[in-house]
Scaffold this active site. Structure first.
Site, short mmCIF file in Angstrom:
data_model
loop_
_atom_site.label_atom_id
_atom_site.label_comp_id
_atom_site.label_asym_id
_atom_site.label_seq_id
_atom_site.Cartn_x
_atom_site.Cartn_y
_atom_site.Cartn_z
N HIS A 152 46.83 33.54 34.15
CA HIS A 152 47.63 34.75 33.95
C HIS A 152 49.08 34.42 33.60
O HIS A 152 49.95 35.28 33.71
CB HIS A 152 47.60 35.61 35.21
N HIS A 174 40.82 39.91 34.65
CA HIS A 174 39.80 38.86 34.65
C HIS A 174 38.66 39.21 33.71
O HIS A 174 37.62 38.56 33.72
CB HIS A 174 39.24 38.65 36.06
#
Length: 330
Positions: free
Chosen positions: A56, A218
């Protein structure tokens, strides 16, 4: 799939070694997976610790530094860090003023930070925790009980970090972090799936010509799939989804966030459409941030995060920050 890596097993360690070489102002413990601002602990200042699965970036390690996080704990790709990392980070940044854990609402992160808080308190470190759960797309998902934590994490880390930098006590920093989360909402859209190094292929099937409205960071399913839409149509859907859940009476901070593979040319065009929708709804934008900040590896797409701010929150947002991923006023 082509990736600029050696082998999947060492991708996080390799990235941390590269980060250490690029940013000598940070202390990067590659073996124990902890990133700490080099001047920590800062006397009399609350420590801020966050973390989560890698993939991320720049969240969270890229937000370590003056005016933001004191330390970050990177897990394996899309996998929570373990409690030992969090305890080590808390010990490294605790000056005696206490430590705030900023936790995105994913089951693994929540469980591990809860355990770490107990262990750290057993070592005499005063701990407070704030849960970030800003994603309006879905309630409960593959990784989450309740709403997911996404783009508002950046707002929480920046504003709480500014308050800690000013010397605010733990209770005040915690309350500000909760206020920012309560005032924030997000919605994301995927134009393509992401690819984890371990899998080497897309993590979900998104046919050509379709997009996922409300995707998680995700690759979790969102609200629905539709045929590809224009930036104008995506902005209308995304902003209205946020405003159906948030009715700001004050100006807002706006984050137009890329998921990792969407170029700035497209993100700035998308921002223009988001700004149009907000203007049509009569919502003033105090500050705008556009770029890849809370990403999902190589996913194409974007998310919109709004945070309603008052004068104090805006002042803390504008306060100087010096991190690899966010920097101004210094």
């Amino acid at each position: 799939m082509k990736m600029l890596i050696n082998v999947a097993e060492t991708v996080v360690a390799d990235a941390l070694r590269g980060m250490a070489a690029a940013h000598p102002e940070l202390t990067v413990d590659v073996d124990n997976r902890v990133i700490v601002r080099r001047d920590a602990p800062v006397a009399g200042r609350v420590g801020l610790v966050s973390g989560g699965g890698s993939g991320h970036e720049p969240l969270h390690g890229g937000f370590v530094g003056p005016g933001m996080l004191s330390a970050a704990c990177p897990g394996e790709v899309f996998t929570s860090p373990v409690p030992d990392q969090m305890v080590r980070a808390a010990a490294a940044v605790d000056s005696g003023a206490g430590v705030l854990f900023i936790v995105k609402n994913y089951t693994g992160d929540v469980l591990n930070f809860d355990m770490a808080a107990e262990l750290a308190e057993d070592e005499g470190i005063r701990i407070a925790k704030v849960l970030v759960n800003d994603d309006v797309a879905v309630t409960d998902s593959l990784y989450t009980a309740g709403r997911r934590g996404t783009g508002a994490t950046l707002f929480v880390e920046k504003i709480a970090g500014a308050a800690a930098e000013e010397g605010a006590p733990l209770e005040v920093v915690e309350a500000l972090a909760r206020k920012v989360n309560d005032n924030s909402r997000s919605f994301g859209v995927a134009l393509s799936a992401c690819t984890t190094p371990a899998k080497g292929s897309p993590t979900f099937d998104l046919p050509a010509g379709e997009l996922e409205l409300g995707v998680g960071i995700h690759g979790e399913p969102g609200r629905e799939r539709r045929a590809m839409m224009t930036a104008r149509e995506i902005a209308d859907f995304s902003v209205h989804a946020v405003l159906d859940d948030l009715a700001p009476r004050n100006p807002v901070l706006l984050l137009v966030n890329g998921m990792g593979a969407t170029p700035l040319l497209e993100l700035y065009g998308f921002n223009a459409e988001v700004q149009r929708v907000l203007a049509e709804r009569g919502i003033p934008v105090a500050r705008t941030l556009v770029g890849n900040y809370v990403t999902s590896l190589d996913m194409a797409g974007a998310s919109v995060t709004l945070c309603e701010v008052d004068e104090d929150l805006l002042r803390l947002w504008d306060a100087p920050v010096k991190t690899p991923g966010l920097r101004w006023g210094v």
